[in-house]
Design a protein around this motif. Structure first.
Motif, PDB file in Angstrom:
ATOM      1  N   SER A  46       0.797  -1.216   0.000  1.00  0.00           N
ATOM      2  CA  SER A  46       0.000   0.000   0.000  1.00  0.00           C
ATOM      3  C   SER A  46       0.835   1.274   0.000  1.00  0.00           C
ATOM      4  O   SER A  46       0.303   2.350  -0.283  1.00  0.00           O
ATOM      5  CB  SER A  46      -0.953   0.017   1.197  1.00  0.00           C
ATOM      6  N   THR A  47       2.102   1.182   0.309  1.00  0.00           N
ATOM      7  CA  THR A  47       2.979   2.352   0.310  1.00  0.00           C
ATOM      8  C   THR A  47       4.068   2.251  -0.754  1.00  0.00           C
ATOM      9  O   THR A  47       5.110   2.895  -0.646  1.00  0.00           O
ATOM     10  CB  THR A  47       3.605   2.588   1.686  1.00  0.00           C
ATOM     11  N   ASN A  48       3.837   1.465  -1.747  1.00  0.00           N
ATOM     12  CA  ASN A  48       4.726   1.374  -2.886  1.00  0.00           C
ATOM     13  C   ASN A  48       4.007   1.816  -4.144  1.00  0.00           C
ATOM     14  O   ASN A  48       2.831   1.480  -4.346  1.00  0.00           O
ATOM     15  CB  ASN A  48       5.243  -0.049  -3.076  1.00  0.00           C
ATOM     16  N   ASN A  49       4.722   2.566  -4.945  1.00  0.00           N
ATOM     17  CA  ASN A  49       4.236   2.812  -6.293  1.00  0.00           C
ATOM     18  C   ASN A  49       4.373   1.523  -7.084  1.00  0.00           C
ATOM     19  O   ASN A  49       5.368   0.813  -6.962  1.00  0.00           O
ATOM     20  CB  ASN A  49       5.051   3.906  -6.977  1.00  0.00           C
ATOM     21  N   MET A  50       3.385   1.251  -7.879  1.00  0.00           N
ATOM     22  CA  MET A  50       3.416   0.065  -8.716  1.00  0.00           C
ATOM     23  C   MET A  50       3.369   0.487 -10.170  1.00  0.00           C
ATOM     24  O   MET A  50       2.652   1.422 -10.538  1.00  0.00           O
ATOM     25  CB  MET A  50       2.239  -0.856  -8.398  1.00  0.00           C
ATOM     26  N   ALA A  51       4.120  -0.216 -10.967  1.00  0.00           N
ATOM     27  CA  ALA A  51       4.238   0.178 -12.358  1.00  0.00           C
ATOM     28  C   ALA A  51       4.308  -1.037 -13.261  1.00  0.00           C
ATOM     29  O   ALA A  51       4.644  -2.147 -12.832  1.00  0.00           O
ATOM     30  CB  ALA A  51       5.480   1.044 -12.566  1.00  0.00           C
ATOM     31  N   TRP A  52       4.002  -0.785 -14.507  1.00  0.00           N
ATOM     32  CA  TRP A  52       4.170  -1.772 -15.554  1.00  0.00           C
ATOM     33  C   TRP A  52       5.128  -1.220 -16.598  1.00  0.00           C
ATOM     34  O   TRP A  52       5.004  -0.063 -17.030  1.00  0.00           O
ATOM     35  CB  TRP A  52       2.844  -2.122 -16.223  1.00  0.00           C
ATOM     36  N   PHE A  53       6.056  -2.047 -16.979  1.00  0.00           N
ATOM     37  CA  PHE A  53       6.965  -1.767 -18.074  1.00  0.00           C
ATOM     38  C   PHE A  53       6.826  -2.874 -19.097  1.00  0.00           C
ATOM     39  O   PHE A  53       6.277  -3.939 -18.816  1.00  0.00           O
ATOM     40  CB  PHE A  53       8.420  -1.701 -17.590  1.00  0.00           C
ATOM     41  N   ARG A  54       7.344  -2.622 -20.260  1.00  0.00           N
ATOM     42  CA  ARG A  54       7.368  -3.670 -21.264  1.00  0.00           C
ATOM     43  C   ARG A  54       8.643  -3.570 -22.085  1.00  0.00           C
ATOM     44  O   ARG A  54       9.236  -2.507 -22.219  1.00  0.00           O
ATOM     45  CB  ARG A  54       6.141  -3.612 -22.173  1.00  0.00           C
ATOM     46  N   GLN A  55       9.027  -4.696 -22.625  1.00  0.00           N
ATOM     47  CA  GLN A  55      10.223  -4.744 -23.443  1.00  0.00           C
ATOM     48  C   GLN A  55      10.019  -5.718 -24.591  1.00  0.00           C
ATOM     49  O   GLN A  55       9.764  -6.899 -24.377  1.00  0.00           O
ATOM     50  CB  GLN A  55      11.440  -5.159 -22.621  1.00  0.00           C
ATOM     51  N   ALA A  56      10.131  -5.193 -25.769  1.00  0.00           N
ATOM     52  CA  ALA A  56      10.056  -6.002 -26.964  1.00  0.00           C
ATOM     53  C   ALA A  56      11.460  -6.391 -27.395  1.00  0.00           C
ATOM     54  O   ALA A  56      12.432  -5.692 -27.080  1.00  0.00           O
ATOM     55  CB  ALA A  56       9.355  -5.234 -28.084  1.00  0.00           C
ATOM     56  N   PRO A  57      11.605  -7.483 -28.114  1.00  0.00           N
ATOM     57  CA  PRO A  57      12.930  -7.887 -28.574  1.00  0.00           C
ATOM     58  C   PRO A  57      13.620  -6.788 -29.363  1.00  0.00           C
ATOM     59  O   PRO A  57      13.025  -6.184 -30.254  1.00  0.00           O
ATOM     60  CB  PRO A  57      12.633  -9.099 -29.460  1.00  0.00           C
ATOM     61  N   GLY A  58      14.853  -6.523 -29.005  1.00  0.00           N
ATOM     62  CA  GLY A  58      15.623  -5.513 -29.702  1.00  0.00           C
ATOM     63  C   GLY A  58      15.319  -4.084 -29.304  1.00  0.00           C
ATOM     64  O   GLY A  58      15.895  -3.160 -29.882  1.00  0.00           O
ATOM     65  N   LYS A  59      14.456  -3.893 -28.353  1.00  0.00           N
ATOM     66  CA  LYS A  59      14.093  -2.558 -27.920  1.00  0.00           C
ATOM     67  C   LYS A  59      14.373  -2.389 -26.432  1.00  0.00           C
ATOM     68  O   LYS A  59      14.497  -3.357 -25.685  1.00  0.00           O
ATOM     69  CB  LYS A  59      12.618  -2.274 -28.196  1.00  0.00           C
ATOM     70  N   GLU A  60      14.477  -1.147 -26.022  1.00  0.00           N
ATOM     71  CA  GLU A  60      14.684  -0.851 -24.616  1.00  0.00           C
ATOM     72  C   GLU A  60      13.393  -1.040 -23.839  1.00  0.00           C
ATOM     73  O   GLU A  60      12.294  -0.919 -24.376  1.00  0.00           O
ATOM     74  CB  GLU A  60      15.194   0.577 -24.441  1.00  0.00           C
ATOM     75  N   ARG A  61      13.567  -1.337 -22.583  1.00  0.00           N
ATOM     76  CA  ARG A  61      12.405  -1.428 -21.720  1.00  0.00           C
ATOM     77  C   ARG A  61      11.760  -0.053 -21.585  1.00  0.00           C
ATOM     78  O   ARG A  61      12.444   0.955 -21.389  1.00  0.00           O
ATOM     79  CB  ARG A  61      12.816  -1.962 -20.354  1.00  0.00           C
ATOM     80  N   GLU A  62      10.463  -0.025 -21.693  1.00  0.00           N
ATOM     81  CA  GLU A  62       9.762   1.239 -21.652  1.00  0.00           C
ATOM     82  C   GLU A  62       8.653   1.229 -20.608  1.00  0.00           C
ATOM     83  O   GLU A  62       8.040   0.201 -20.335  1.00  0.00           O
ATOM     84  CB  GLU A  62       9.177   1.591 -23.026  1.00  0.00           C
ATOM     85  N   PHE A  63       8.423   2.386 -20.083  1.00  0.00           N
ATOM     86  CA  PHE A  63       7.374   2.576 -19.106  1.00  0.00           C
ATOM     87  C   PHE A  63       6.018   2.498 -19.775  1.00  0.00           C
ATOM     88  O   PHE A  63       5.797   3.079 -20.840  1.00  0.00           O
ATOM     89  CB  PHE A  63       7.545   3.934 -18.431  1.00  0.00           C
ATOM     90  N   VAL A  64       5.113   1.790 -19.151  1.00  0.00           N
ATOM     91  CA  VAL A  64       3.752   1.682 -19.650  1.00  0.00           C
ATOM     92  C   VAL A  64       2.800   2.514 -18.808  1.00  0.00           C
ATOM     93  O   VAL A  64       2.123   3.413 -19.311  1.00  0.00           O
ATOM     94  CB  VAL A  64       3.282   0.215 -19.682  1.00  0.00           C
ATOM     95  N   THR A  65       2.771   2.213 -17.542  1.00  0.00           N
ATOM     96  CA  THR A  65       1.863   2.914 -16.645  1.00  0.00           C
ATOM     97  C   THR A  65       2.280   2.665 -15.207  1.00  0.00           C
ATOM     98  O   THR A  65       2.926   1.663 -14.900  1.00  0.00           O
ATOM     99  CB  THR A  65       0.404   2.463 -16.862  1.00  0.00           C
ATOM    100  N   GLY A  66       1.892   3.577 -14.331  1.00  0.00           N
ATOM    101  CA  GLY A  66       2.211   3.436 -12.929  1.00  0.00           C
ATOM    102  C   GLY A  66       1.128   4.003 -12.048  1.00  0.00           C
ATOM    103  O   GLY A  66       0.365   4.890 -12.456  1.00  0.00           O
TER     104      GLY A  66
END
Length: 122
Positions: free
Chosen positions: A30-50
Motif C-alpha cells: 500500500s505504500t509502494n508505487n506500482m508500475a508496468w513496463f514492457r520490453q520487446a525484442p531488440g528494444k529498450e524497456r519502456e514505461f507503460v503505466t504506474g
C-alpha cells in the motif's frame, strides 16, 4: 524476500483485450508505487503505466493512455494492467515493478517481477 509475480500473458489477436496481474509479497504494497513496463525484442524497456500510492494518481505513457489502464487492490497486494485494442506493436514481455520514489524509469524501480509474455497476432 520481495516477490512480484506477473501472470496473464498469452497470445491474443489484434483488437483483443487482456488483463495482466501482478501479485506482490514481502513489501508494504500500500505504500509502494506500482508500475508496468514492457520490453520487446531488440528494444529498450519502456514505461507503460504506474500507480502512485500516496497521491492515488495514475500515470501513462501518452500513446497508451486510453487503451491501457492500471488499477490496484491493496487488500490483496495486486496490481492489474487492462489492455484493450491490442496491436502487434504491443507484443512484449510485460514487467511489474515497484518503488517508493518519484520517477517512472527502469533504473528507479526497486523491485521487479520476471515478466509475462504478451503476443499479439494479426
Amino acid at each position: 524476500q520481495v516477490q512480484l509475480v506477473e501472470s496473464g500473458g498469452r497470445l491474443v489477436q489484434a483488437g483483443g483485450s487482456l488483463r495482466l496481474s501482478c501479485v506482490a509479497s514481502g513489501l508494504t504494497f500500500s505504500t509502494n508505487n506500482m508500475a508496468w513496463f514492457r520490453q520487446a525484442p531488440g528494444k529498450e524497456r519502456e514505461f507503460v503505466t504506474g500507480s502512485q500510492w500516496k497521491s492515488n494518481n495514475s500515470c501513462y505513457q501518452v500513446p497508451l493512455k486510453g487503451r491501457f489502464t492500471i488499477s490496484r487492490d491493496n487488500a490483496i497486494n495486486t496490481v492489474y494492467l487492462q489492455m484493450n485494442s491490442l496491436t502487434p506493436e504491443d507484443t512484449a514481455t510485460y514487467y511489474c515493478a515497484a518503488n517508493r520514489g518519484v520517477l517512472w524509469t527502469s533504473n528507479a524501480m526497486d523491485y521487479w517481477g520476471k515478466g509475462t509474455l504478451v503476443t499479439v497476432g494479426l
